[in-house]
Design an enzyme around this catalytic site. Structure first.
Site, short mmCIF file in Angstrom:
data_model
loop_
_atom_site.label_atom_id
_atom_site.label_comp_id
_atom_site.label_asym_id
_atom_site.label_seq_id
_atom_site.Cartn_x
_atom_site.Cartn_y
_atom_site.Cartn_z
CG HIS A 40 -1.82 -1.18 1.32
ND1 HIS A 40 -1.38 -2.42 1.71
CD2 HIS A 40 -3.14 -1.30 1.05
CE1 HIS A 40 -2.40 -3.27 1.70
NE2 HIS A 40 -3.48 -2.62 1.29
CG HIS A 271 -5.84 1.71 -0.62
ND1 HIS A 271 -5.77 2.33 0.61
CD2 HIS A 271 -6.12 0.39 -0.37
CE1 HIS A 271 -6.02 1.45 1.55
NE2 HIS A 271 -6.24 0.25 0.99
CD GLU A 418 -20.28 -5.74 25.65
OE1 GLU A 418 -21.28 -5.98 26.35
OE2 GLU A 418 -20.30 -4.98 24.65
CG HIS A 480 -28.41 -12.58 27.65
ND1 HIS A 480 -29.21 -12.11 26.64
CD2 HIS A 480 -27.98 -11.49 28.35
CE1 HIS A 480 -29.28 -10.79 26.73
NE2 HIS A 480 -28.54 -10.40 27.73
#
Length: 666
Positions: A40, A271, A418, A480
């Site tokens: 790149h 890129h 989280e 859960h």
């Protein structure tokens, strides 16, 4: 193409030829990508001017002492632009980053990987490449700096964390989590240089991204500025102002990707692919760089090497302050990763208490008891939770809460973040001086997984406390209840998944996790209470990963392998199956696989009927029990009901174990 002007050096400061120094970065990036035939080049060419100002004017680092504890941290979050970092580290004189390494960009056995891989003594502070991780790990480094500063003072800890980030970093959801928390915590020594070039792989970023990024960061509580990323003086002024802010800072640098390339500047074509010989020749002409591939003129290299020497005296002065500091021993101890001798007597004490008292408690609770012993004695341990403190049992009373007004505590409220929590813990571990652990539910390991994986790749000691580890959490239901998560986490190399069966094993697993200096761990802990099944003993039996908890009389006719909450089910079944039943507790499959062949065979290579028992999917267990042995566990998602009813409904019971053995005997 606009050519950046040279900056005027303040009185008494070296007058660097910033234009030619930046062009040296561009040339090395072009040449290395071309030689590798992949890479790149666009980002290093576009951000060369910004990086040159940062390194020549601000960054505190010493290539001769690359792991100096009080160095500034520089994170290339836009890891695809790795040649920017490699060029800078070669030019400034890191011994390990040679020109030969640059010439072998992206080749096997060299430190110049396609995306940076952590190697602090080569100037690479962390592994980046998955976008969003660097910008989200850096706040953990900045927070570690503030916590250690609060403990040891400015004389020993006083440095900045700088980040170069891309549009992709800004788009990734984790950047929202981490940068929000960084603003909330007022991490004023965190400075992000945003490569705002308006280009992504698919073309213009406007096809998918129209955020007002400065306003977004202002809403987080950051200072922001926007500059021409090719104006040396403007870049310098913006960084200088950011250093004086009482907030974290975002500097939006308007740059041209592939700067200098005659047809690929400001184009997605620069890129992620080599420019090609013709384009490189044109870029050399545009940049007034009449030098061959990998050739850096002596005067330019000399200037860069002098940059690498700028902080040499500062490092010596810091070393002198450390030698004379009353905190020297404590500071060095904080940086020393070995705490085995400190925690061994504490673990022995708590094991003895569990074995004597025989509590029937959830392992999340016994984990909390272990932490109550460890955290006051090990100041480097810093806990936290993603808004589940009371459920995870990760907090210890009277150890202080880390906040924007007081960084001295040993506990962090991460909020419902989280992914950012896991990334920031990686940052704290990478920084050094902190042993981070934090909690959430095991189900939400999916939110944390990319950062957990990166921590394993970087070999960082981070402990993820993940409670409510099965259908045993009960009524909250299948959203859960983790089912596939143990298998998914065990699949990550260099990650150790611990699932203890009672308080004694919980203590042992904490000892093991803390002594794994080059690996992260997961503590999978129950919501429901479990009987104490272990006796006290000096040996850490869990260190084997699997061990005989209750042996058979003579050769085993049946061997029951179980982990965590299902060990007590195995014990109940064994009472009914008779004295020729052996029970093997498996608190850590990862450690078991590392044992010598003879030990492994002693447990799994016999003629007994083998049964695996775990309230999760079977994946991973066949390596222990074989592909055709019974497995008592989950075959699909859970349900909402009391835990005891769910265990009966899904057939994870002693009755089911006995029935499976009897059917195998026929």
């Amino acid at each position: 193409m606009t050519t950046p002007h040279a900056a005027q050096a303040p009185s008494g400061e070296t007058a660097y030829d910033l234009k030619r120094m930046a062009n040296a970065i561009r040339a090395l990036a072009m040449d290395a990508v071309q030689a590798a035939n992949s890479g790149h080049p666009g980002m290093p060419m576009g951000m060369a001017d910004v990086a040159t100002v940062l390194y020549t004017k601000f960054l505190k680092f010493d290539p001769k002492n690359p792991e100096w504890a009080d160095r500034d941290r520089f994170i290339l979050s836009a890891g695809h632009g790795s040649m920017l970092l490699y060029a800078l580290n070669y030019l400034t004189g890191y011994e390990k980053m040679t020109l030969e390494e640059i010439k072998n960009f992206r080749q096997l056995g060299h430190i110049t990987a396609g995306h940076p891989e952590v190697e602090p003594d080569a100037g690479i502070e962390m592994t980046t490449g998955p976008l969003g991780q660097g910008i989200s790990t850096a706040p953990g480094m900045a927070l570690a700096e503030r916590m250690l500063n609060a403990r040891f003072g400015d004389d020993l800890v006083n440095h900045y964390t700088y980040v170069i980030a891309s549009d992709g970093d800004m788009m990734e959801g984790i950047s929202h989590e981490a940068c929000s928390l960084a603003g909330h915590m007022r991490l004023s020594k965190l400075i992000v240089l945003y490569d705002d070039n308006g280009i992504c792989i698919d073309g213009a970023t406007s096809t998918s991204f129209s955020d007002n990024t400065p306003q977004r960061f202002e809403a987080y509580g950051w200072d922001t500025a926007t500059v021409d990323g090719h104006d040396f003086a403007a870049i310098e002024a913006a960084i200088a102002a950011a250093q004086k802010s009482n907030k974290p800072s975002l500097i939006c640098c308007k740059t041209k990707i592939g700067f200098g390339a005659p047809t690929k500047e400001n184009s997605a074509s620069s890129h992620g692919a080599p420019l090609g010989e013709e384009e490189i020749a044109g870029a050399r002409k545009n940049l007034d760089w009449p030098h061959g591939p990998f050739e850096v003129p002596g005067d330019v290299l000399d200037q860069w090497r002098s940059v690498g020497q700028r902080a040499y005296q500062a490092q010596l002065d810091w070393q002198a302050r450390l030698e004379n500091s009353a905190d020297k021993a404590a500071f060095l101890k904080a940086l020393n990763k070995d705490i085995a001798q400190d925690i061994a007597p504490l673990i022995a004490e708590v094991k003895k208490a569990f074995a004597a008292d025989r509590p029937k408690k959830a392992t999340r609770q016994t984990s909390g008891t272990v932490l109550e012993k460890l955290v006051p004695a090990v100041q480097e341990m810093v806990g936290g939770s993603a808004d589940l403190t009371g459920s995870n049992n990760t907090i210890v009373k009277d150890r202080g809460i880390v906040s924007k007004s007081d960084y001295k505590g040993q506990y962090i409220h991460y909020g419902v973040r989280e992914h950012a929590m896991a990334a920031m813990m990686n940052g704290m571990a990478l920084h050094g001086g902190i042993i981070p652990y934090s909690g959430t539910f095991l189900q939400f390991a999916d939110y944390s997984r990319p950062a957990i994986r990166l921590g394993a790749l970087m070999k960082q000691r981070v402990i993820h406390v993940m409670t409510h580890d099965s259908i045993g959490l009960g009524e909250d239901g299948p959203t859960h209840q983790p089912v596939e998560h143990l298998a998914a986490l065990r699949a990550i190399p260099n990650l150790y998944v611990f699932r203890p069966c009672d308080g004694v094993e919980t203590a042992e697993c904490w000892e093991l996790a803390l002594n794994l200096k080059s690996s992260p761990s997961v503590m999978a802990l129950t919501r429901q209470g479990l009987p104490t099944v272990r006796e006290d003993g000096a040996e850490n039996l869990s260190a084997r990963g699997a061990y005989i908890l209750k042996d058979s009389e003579g050769a085993p006719a049946v061997t029951l392998f179980a982990s965590g909450s299902e060990v007590s089910i195995a014990l109940e079944a064994a009472e009914r199956l008779g004295p020729q039943t052996r029970i093997v507790s498996v608190p850590c499959m990862d450690l078991f696989r590392e044992q010598d062949g003879a030990y492994i065979q002693s447990l799994i290579c016999n003629d007994s009927i083998k049964v695996g028992i775990e309230a999760a999917i079977r994946q991973g267990w066949d390596g222990i029990i074989g592909a055709h042995s019974p497995f008592i566990g989950m075959n699909g998602f859970g349900a909402s009901a009391p835990a005891e009813e769910l265990y009966r409904h899904f057939g994870i019971t002693a009755d089911a174990v006995v029935k499976a053995v009897e059917e195998k005997r026929r």
